[in-house]
Every structure is written in C-alpha cells, then in structure tokens.
Design an enzyme around this catalytic site. Structure first.
Site, short mmCIF file in Angstrom:
data_model
loop_
_atom_site.label_atom_id
_atom_site.label_comp_id
_atom_site.label_asym_id
_atom_site.label_seq_id
_atom_site.Cartn_x
_atom_site.Cartn_y
_atom_site.Cartn_z
N HIS A 1 -6.24 9.86 -0.87
CA HIS A 1 -6.88 9.76 0.45
C HIS A 1 -6.08 10.29 1.64
CE1 HIS A 1 -5.03 5.57 0.28
NE2 HIS A 1 -4.59 6.01 1.43
N HIS B 1 0.86 -1.20 0.00
CA HIS B 1 0.00 0.00 0.00
C HIS B 1 0.89 1.24 0.00
CE1 HIS B 1 -3.46 2.52 0.85
NE2 HIS B 1 -2.71 3.15 1.74
N ASP C 1 -7.82 1.87 2.23
CA ASP C 1 -7.44 2.82 3.27
C ASP C 1 -8.03 4.20 3.06
OD1 ASP C 1 -5.99 3.93 5.41
OD2 ASP C 1 -4.36 4.54 4.10
N ASP D 1 0.95 5.16 -0.20
CA ASP D 1 0.20 6.41 -0.20
C ASP D 1 0.86 7.36 -1.21
OD1 ASP D 1 -1.84 6.01 1.88
OD2 ASP D 1 -0.10 5.63 3.13
ZN LIG Z 1 -3.22 4.97 2.69
#
Ligand SMILES: [Zn+2]
Length: 1099
Positions: free
Chosen positions: A654, A337, A449, A339
């Site tokens: 996000h 994951h 997420d 970001d």
């Molecule tokens: Zn995230």
C-alpha cells in the site's frame, strides 16, 4: 507545615500503616473508600470513628478493613486546604514530579536510573551493505568514540561492545543504554535479542533483571545499527526525499542500574495525571485522581525509596476501584504496523521486522498474557529466511496464541488498484503460507492503512475463509465522517463481513488514558457495540509495544471511570462483536477514502508495469494450463509462477503501487517487474511452444474467453512488420488466416487540415490540434461529442496538495484547469486506411514537456485508440485528457475487481463532491438509455466524470517522497468507445479486455485447425482465470464471474477431457457437497450479480 497539617499527616501515615500491618501481603486488600462529597459510595461513612470533615468536597474518608465484622473508618482532611481549590497547580505539581525536563534533581523521574558505569571498549565496523551477523562478526573493528559520526544514509555500522558489570550491583536490574539516531539491533551469542530505536522508546537492553553472582559479569555484545531513522532519512521533513549523505552517531552508551520500583510509581503518576486531564473538569472521577496524585506526591520522598510503597498503595486503591458491568470493553492487542517499503527500501524492512518482532517476543517471554498481532505473510517469510532462530521462537508463540498472524494476505496491499485476480492471490499466497508455517488460517482481513477499499473485497474475503475485517483509515476522510466503527460491510454481490474500525483512530496506540478515552468517546456505534479494539505499539520498526505500554494497560484494566481493558485477540474481539450484533448497521458498497486520490495516478510506470504483469501472468497460466492438456511432456511451472506472483503481489503493497514511496523503492519495484517480464515471457514462450506445433506458420493465441476478430501486427521472419485482420478462437489458438474487412477504414484529409476517419462503425473528425470535433456512431447516426466542444482535449492543472505530495490531489486543483493548445506538429496521416487509419500530432505542454499521439482507427473495431507518448518534466502539475460527451446521466459506471459500480456525476452533497477524483480499472462508462460512451485504458486508474465530461487522469509531478517521480518518458494507450444500447450489451467489458490482453503470436503447423479450449455463454459471464490447482497435478482451477450485474444460468464449454467438476472456494478448497453439473452442452453454472465462481476441473 503548621501543627494542624502535621497532625493530619500523622493520621494518614498512621492509617496507612494500620492497613498495611493488618493486611500483610495476603492479597485480601480491603478497600479504601474515597469521599469527595461527604457521601461514601459504599455507605460506610456512618461507621466513621472520627467526625466528618467540615469541608465535604475536600474530605477524605477511608473505610478500613472489615475483619471480624469490625468497620473502622477514618476521616481526615487533605493537606493545604485552600490550595486544593486550584486544580491547575495540583495537576502541574504532579506533572513536574514526574517530568523528564524540570526538577529532575529532586523529582521522581530523576531517580529512574541509579549508578552508571562506562563500557570497557566500543569498536565499530562500517558496511555499505546489509550483511549477516556471521559476516559482520568476522570483520576488523576499530575503536569508536561516542559522538563520532558515520554514514552515509543506508549504510550499516556494526559495534562490538565489551563490558564488565560491577560486583556491587548484585540484586540490581542492569541495563545497557544505547542511544543513537539510527535503528539498531542487539546481538548476543550470535542471536538477535532486542531492537533499539529512540523514536520507539527503546534505548536500553536489559542485561539482568536482578543481578546474581552466577550470572556472567563480563560480556561482549554486537549492535547492528542501520544508518536511517524510523522514517528513513527525509531531507527537511518526514516525507521529503531522503538525504543520501546524512551522518549518524551514537550519543550515549553505558551500563546503568534501572530502578524498576521508580518506573512503576512513575507509571501510576502518569496514568493519574492523564485521567485528570482526559476526564476534564466535569467528571468527579478526575478529581479523585487529582487528589490521589497530590497525596502521593506528599507521601513520596524521591530520595527515600522506603516512602514509595505508601504512595504506591494509594495508587493501587484508586486503580482497583472497579467498573460497573455495563462499561465498554477495550480489546488491547499489541501491534507494529510495518510498511513493507515506504520511506526506506524493501531490504531495510526485513531488518525492521527482525528488530520489532524480536522485541515483541522478548516481552512475551516475560508476560504470558501479552498478545501481538502481526500481518503480511511476506514479512514472515523474510524473517524465516533472515532470522531462522527468531522464526522458530515465533512459531512457538503462535502455538501459544500470543504471536498472532493476522490478515491472511501476502502483503497489506492497496485496496483499490490490484485486479480481482491479484486480490484473490494476495489471500491465496498469504493463507497458504500461514497454513504451511503455522497450521492456521487467518479469520480476519487486516488492512489498517490503505487508501480505500474495493466493494468486491467482502466477497473475496468470504471466499478465502474470512468473515471479519479490521481497518481504520477512513478516519482520515477529509470531508465526511464515516458514520460507523462497527458494522456489517456489504459488498457488490451482497456478501457481508463484520467490520471494525478501532474508534481510537490509530493503529499505533501507546496504552495511554487518552487512547482509551478516545476509544469510548469516538465510538459511533454506542449502544450497538460495546467492544472495541485498541492496537498499541510503535510501527514501522519502532519495535511495537513496550513494557511501559503493558504496565499502563495492566494498571487500568478495570478502573472506575475508564473502559475495561483486556489483552485480547482479533478472534476474541470479533466473537464478542458477532455475539451481540443484532443492532449493527450495514454499509453497502465501496469504502471510499476521501483523501490520497492522487495515488491512482502517481508513479505511472509502476502502475503500467502492474497492469502488464497481471496480464502476462494471466496469459502464462492460461497457456501453461492448455499446454498441460495438449502436451504430455509439458511441466507446469509451479515454483517459478509462485515466485513471480509473489513479486507482483509484493509490489502491490500500500505504499508501492500507489506511488507513495521513495525513489529507491521505485527502482526495486521496477527491477521486480523486469524479472516478472523476463521470466514471464520465457514461461509464456515455453507454454506456447508446447501448445502450438513447430511448423513455421504464424498463429495466434487468445487467452480471453471469446472469439476475437482484430487487426494485429505480424512480424514474419523475412518481412517487415505488417498488419493483418485475424480471427482467434475463444481461449485457443489458430493459424493466422488473413481476411479483408467488409468495410475498410477510410482516411480523408480535409481542406482545413482536419482528417476524417471512418470504419463503417464510427466516423470521426480529428482537427489539426488532435482534438475530436466529431465522433459519430454510424448505425445510429448519433454524435458523441458535445456541441461546440472537442474530445481528446489535453488539460493541465496546478497540483499542489496540503502536505501529502505523492498522495493527494485536492479539489481546488480543478479551478486551475488550462487546455493544452500549442501545436508543435499538426495532425498528419500515418496509416492511410484499409486495415488501419491513423494520424499523429504533437503538442507542447510547456517548454519542458510535450505530448505526441497517434490516433488509430482499425477495421471492425468499435473504439478509437490513442497511442500516447509524453515527455514529462513538470513540477506539481497534473495532466489529464477530457471527452465532453452528449450523454446525460446522474451516474457513471466504473470497472472494479470482478465487476463495476456507479458513482454520481453531480456534486449534490458533500459525499458526492468528495469523489471528485475516483479510481477504476480498465474502463469507465457514461450512459443514458440506449446510448453511452466508454473510456478505456491500458494502464491508468484515475478517472473523473463530472456532469457530461469524462476525464482520464494521465500524469502527476509530485516531489515527495520521490523528488523525480514520473519525470521522463511515458507511453500509454486509452480508447474512446461510443455505443448504442447499454454498455453491457455493447461489449464494453470485452473491448476493455481486448485492449489490455494482446493476441500473442505463436508458431503453428500450416495444417493445424483452430482449437478452442473453453468458451462461455452467455457473454455476461467471464472466464477470468485458468490455472493448475495449487494442490495437485491433473486438476485445473477455473474462475468465472458475472460481469453485467444480473442473475444468470451459464454454460462453460470445454474441449478438455474433464472427468469431474467441483465448486471450490478461492483458496481452492473443494466443497464436497457441490459437484458442478456436466451436461452434453458443458458445465452448467448459476450466478448471482457479480458472483465469483471457482471450479476444480479434474482431468
Ligand atoms: Zn502503512
């Protein structure tokens, strides 16, 4: 060891040797059956040649090979009978045997590495910028000494390391160890080959798996090290603002022999120990693991590698005892994951992707079963541009089904705040990118997420070719436990998607026993769903999965006592779930996250820019589409619009639009918005010039699908700005023809300093302090403000969350409410009436913060605007504005993407009060039968409507991860709109659009007639989008939705020369079976409640 024990030990060795010699590498290993209760599960114990042990619980029975139908069964006791009663000592003994801290002088862990040898040279070059390999490799490097510090934060240190592998290491696995506190990438022959991140358990690069003479022994590699950790450089805590002056260093670097057989055995020990711990004292299987581990310690002499195989054989026997057929199946998928920006800037994310994905690819090169799921088209595009060689490899592994693009969106966006059209564009840009680069479309939406999920997402997913959804964030709920892991999620319009929350509640698993046990235990749909996902791999640049994780999962893929594990893909998982979905439950409506509710408000500037840029790109597309039809020379700005949309979509990531990022990201985001504003304004002007005709007269362009009658401000060349009441046709242009209102606005100053304003629709009394003591709907003679209360009351709260500063506002903040009452400048009249009446005032919030406001009542306008300016320098405070109203209703209504939904105004249950702060888009409304009040906004997203008080959240002041978040000057507008009838019939939805989409001034010929390109009836259907089709000139795409929540037949009128009209999906793929009916009145369309309809119009 006494004689008895020695005999037993001999027996074990004898027995094992029999097994091994009798069954040499044939692959037909016979089963050893363990007995812990004197009862053999396969009932071979009657064939034992030796009498059974007198201690049934401690006996150990092995049925050996069955060759030629001869069964040999050996029974013997384990060691140290009395000791075996003590679970704790046995367990800890095994733990210490593999400990990296204790007894490494004599335990197995201490043997992981063999001989080592120093590097020949290590030189470094420090760069403030993130530069390419070819640029870096041409720089002058200076000698570097291990331990020397460098920096500061966000710089990059390049190392040039030269080494010679000793000849004597022939046949050995050779690693380059490189331990630092930054994130690094190894470059070999000009290509990235391996990410190195201590936090991601990646500190070595394999130079050779088995050194051969013909392999190069002299090597020079480069290591590019970012001066930031996995989670940036937070000062004091992870989410604190970054320390800009942090220093970094390399702690260790050397060549070393890696003992793979030791690693294998360590993994087996670790898994056994974990099984003991995770299964607990109630499970016999745990004891079997315990005794196996203990026996392995007995058999294994760390100083004698030849003893390892015996221990390994024991482990093998344990792990290959199979599961029953009913066992839960875990679909393991590698994942990282990342970001797209968070505690580090966007630019560093590009390198995080490179480091992580190259590591995943190198695992694939060794393991053809390994599957890695990877989301966010934007990150693929970055890697394509920055690491073209790696991208080519990725394309190869995508074809092989190992590197699996997932999600279908441009980025993993926020699930609440982006507009409906933005959400469509996330998929449109994402799916088109995946199709273009990999020849595939994602079948699942992937958003592990984010901070809540709009009820309109199921319909948007289905419209984009997606019927499956994976997330897990609702496991973070602070108050209520979400009741499902696998279920059908039904959206606002009834669209359903099969949804899965990996029950392990993580998207960063490690392939450990704990992960699998949790996955089974937490599954809330036991009996309904027998398959679950387990996403494993370090996230955020930790490089994703490791070989160790793969080894763990491989070891326990079918082991009695644990779920089955298979390396899988989202497609396989969802196919299994779908095939057996008859018993699944359905959840209807939004997936509201009971946490992070501050993200509707934090970083107000980003939110305002997002709204304005959504509006701007909407208008550019509408104007350009009309210009295309009106002006043959006009060229639709395809490439530029795609670029601007992608920037806007990127900032909807996000951790960006929610405001949970560091200050550097805020700066990046604001720069992108500036680019959208600048280039978007130029595009709009070009389109409007093509649309209008040069003639020196002022006209207006209305991008909304209804006629508007509004007071606007006009700036003629010669004169100063003035107001005018104008009419603008639906999606069209007209000359400004100023008219006078039937009822001008009157403004009356009263003796007590209050001001009465009235426009024939509303009448309000504004007190000296700017609050409204009265707001009447004149036609109904109905008062809006609650008895004895005041509307437009600013209130301030203490806002100290438990940890996630920028993210969270906690329910207890409501107990700290303080009205803002100190008047700096009492109400004074600014506009004295006619087309506009307005008053202004200023309040002191604190000694550092003030609010000044102009309350505006326009002629013919059914709402009052509050143009607000706040000078904001608070710490952990929350500013809101309240309107207590004379409405009683158990539910309030909030606008979301392409529709609206209701939430309770009471706090009956925990599910109700957990929604003490909610999100909405342009409006929220509280209505009882035949009367209601809407609170509109031009850039806010946080609301709360409790009982009869409507509250709009304005500004927060968190200090982490951006220490200066929201400090400075803010400007925003909200509006109050009391109405009779329902909010639908009162045109609240249209008014909220009008507040957000200004009429644009253009140049017109003085003789030009008003021209409308499109109109729709009835008004419940909104024409949201008009654009050129992605594939093809001569085709427009229009998107409409039903906004009232009712089924309806509608007509789309157009003055454009439309030859054909076709229904298409949100990816603009035509449905050949569904031409749209063109009648003399227009295009006839039917809608279900909140349905989105997209058409191709062939011109
Ligand atoms: Zn995230």
């Amino acid at each position: 060891m006494n004689l008895y024990q020695t005999q037993k030990m001999f027996l074990v060795f004898f027995f094992l040797n029999v097994v091994q010699t009798a069954l040499p590498s044939s692959g037909q290993h016979q089963t050893i059956f363990f007995l812990t209760s004197g009862f053999c599960v396969k009932r071979h114990h009657r064939l034992c040649l030796l009498p059974a042990c007198s201690h049934p619980l401690l006996s150990f029975c092995c049925s050996v090979f069955r060759a030629e139908q001869v069964f040999l069964c050996v029974c013997f006791d384990m060691f140290h009978l009395p000791v075996l009663r003590n679970r704790r000592t046995l367990l800890e003994r095994a733990e210490k045997f593999i400990s990296g801290v204790y007894f490494t002088d004599c335990n197995l862990r201490g043997r992981l590495y063999g001989e080592s040898c120093p590097l020949e040279t290590i030189d470094s070059f420090l760069s403030p910028n993130r530069i390419t390999f070819s640029e870096a490799s041409q720089q002058n490097f200076d000698p570097y000494h291990i331990g020397d510090t460098f920096g500061p934060t966000w710089w990059t240190c390049w190392f040039k390391v030269s080494m010679t592998i000793p000849e004597s290491w022939r046949g050995k696995e050779v690693h380059l160890l490189f331990e630092s506190d930054g994130e690094a990438m190894v470059w070999r022959d000009g290509q990235p080959v391996q990410g190195l991140t201590k936090e991601g358990e990646k500190t070595s690069y394999i130079l050779s798996e088995c050194l051969k003479d013909e392999e190069p022994h002299r090597l020079t590699l480069y290591v590019e090290m970012a001066c930031n950790g996995l989670f940036g450089a937070g000062q004091g805590s992870m989410i604190a603002a970054p320390d800009p002056n942090r220093k970094f260093s390399v702690h260790k670097t050397e060549l070393v022999i890696f003992n793979r057989n030791v690693q294998k055995l360590l993994t087996e020990f670790e898994m056994l120990v974990d099984i003991v711990k995770e299964l607990g004292e109630g499970e016999q299987r745990g004891y079997q693991a315990l005794f196996t581990a203990n026996e392995m310690v007995n058999l294994c002499d760390p100083s004698d590698p030849s003893s390892f195989s015996k221990a390994h054989s024991l482990a093998h026997k344990f792990f290959s005892q199979h599961n029953g057929e009913s066992q839960h199946t875990v679909h393991a998928m590698g994942h990282c994951h990342i970001d797209s920006a968070w505690l580090w800037p966007y630019e560093e994310t590009i390198r995080k992707c490179g480091r992580s994905w190259v590591t995943a690819v190198s695992l694939m090169e060794k393991d053809p079963e390994f599957v890695f799921t990877c989301s966010q088209a934007q990150q693929f595009e970055w890697v394509k541009n920055w690491y073209p060689g790696l991208f080519t490899k990725i394309q190869h592994y995508v074809k092989r089904g190992q590197f699996i693009p997932v999600g279908g969106t441009w980025v993993e966006m926020d699930g609440n705040l982006p507009s409906g059209e933005s959400m469509v564009r996330q998929f449109l840009q994402g799916q088109r990118f995946f199709n273009q680069e990999f020849g595939m479309l994602c079948k699942e939406f992937w958003l592990p997420d984010t901070f809540g999920y709009s009820a309109q997402l199921p319909q948007i997913m289905q419209g984009c070719g997606i019927s499956n959804f994976l997330t897990q964030k609702l496991s973070w709920n602070l108050v209520n436990t979400f009741p499902h892991n696998t279920f059908f999620w039904e959206g606002l319009d009834g669209s359903k998607v099969l949804t899965h929350f990996p029950p392990g509640n993580s998207y960063e698993m490690k392939g450990k026993v704990e992960d699998l046990v949790k996955t089974v235990k937490n599954n809330k749909d036991k009996g309904r769903a027998n398959h679950s996902a387990a996403l494993f791999g370090f996230g955020d640049g930790g490089g994703g999965p490791t070989q160790l994780m793969l080894d763990r999962l491989h070891l326990i893929k079918d082991t009695d006592g644990l779920p089955r594990v298979q390396m899988s893909s989202p497609d396989k998982l969802f196919s299994q779930l779908q095939a057996d979905s008859a018993l699944l439950c359905t959840w209807t409506g939004e997936l509201f996250l009971e946490l992070h509710n501050g993200t509707y408000t934090t970083q107000a500037q980003i939110k305002r820019e997002n709204r304005q840029c959504e509006v701007l790109l909407h208008d550019v597309e509408v104007a350009s589409s009309l210009a295309l039809c009106q002006n043959q020379t006009f060229v639709y700005p395809v490439a530029k619009l795609q670029q601007l949309w992608r920037l806007l979509l990127l900032n909807q990531f996000h951790d960006v639009i929610p405001g949970s990022c560091i200050g550097m990201v805020v700066e990046d985001a604001l720069n992108y918005y500036r680019e959208i504003h600048g280039d978007g304004a130029a595009l709009l002007q070009e389109a409007c010039e093509a649309l209008g005709s040069k003639g020196g007269s002022t006209g207006v362009f209305n991008s909304l699908p209804w006629e508007r009658h509004e007071v606007i401000q006009i700036t003629d060349d010669s004169e100063k700005p003035r107001l005018a009441l104008v009419r603008a046709p639906s999606v069209g242009v007209s000359l400004v023809k100023e008219t006078q209102p039937l009822t001008p606005v009157s403004v009356t100053l009263q003796a007590d300093g209050a001001v009465v304003m009235e426009n024939g629709i509303l009448q309000t009394i504004v007190r000296k302090d700017g609050t409204l003591t009265s707001l009447r709907v004149i036609s109904a003679n109905r008062e809006t403000i609650s008895d004895g209360c005041a509307g437009n009351q600013f209130v301030i709260f203490d806002d100290v969350p438990l940890y996630w500063d920028a993210w969270d506002v906690m329910d207890y903040h409501l107990q700290t409410r303080k009205p803002v009452v100190e008047v700096v400048q009492p109400v004074q009249v600014v506009s004295s009436g006619g087309l506009r009446g307005s008053v202004s005032f200023a309040l002191r919030i604190s000694d550092k913060s003030t609010v000044t406001q102009e309350i505006v009542m326009d002629a013919v306008c059914p709402y009052i605007k509050f143009n607000t300016k706040v000078q904001w320098a608070e710490s952990h405070k929350f500013l809101k504005v309240e309107f207590p109203v004379r409405v009683r209703s158990p539910n309030a209504t909030y606008e979301i993407q392409f529709g609206h939904l209701q939430r309770p105004t009471h706090w009956n249950t925990s599910w109700d009060w957990a929604r003490f702060e909610v999100w909405a888009h342009k409006w929220a409304d509280l209505s009882e039968h035949n009367f209601g009040v809407a609170l509109l906004n031009d850039s806010k997203y946080g609301y709360s409507i409790h009982r009869n008080t409507m509250t709009l959240s304005l500004l927060r002041a968190p200090k982490a991860p951006d220490a200066v978040a929201d400090m400075g000057t803010h400007q925003f507008t909200y509006a109050i709109m009391p109405h009779t009838n329902s909010f639908q019939d009162a045109s609240v939805i249209q008014c909220s659009y009008n507040l957000n989409f200004p009429l644009r001034l253009i140049q017109c010929h003085p003789d030009s007639e008003p021209w409308s390109a499109f109109s729709v009836s009835p008004p419940s259907v909104i024409l949201e989008t008009i654009k050129q089709a992605e594939d093809g000139k001569g085709t427009l795409v229009v998107r409409l939705y039903e906004s009232h929540g009712g089924s309806v037949t509608a007509t789309l009128n157009t003055n454009l020369p439309v030859k054909e009209a076709w229904h298409c999906d949100l990816l603009e793929r035509r449905d050949p079976a569904r031409p749209a009916l063109i009648t003399p009145e227009g295009i006839s369309l039917t809608f279900k409640p909140f349905q989105i309809v997209t058409l191709q119009l062939i011109l």
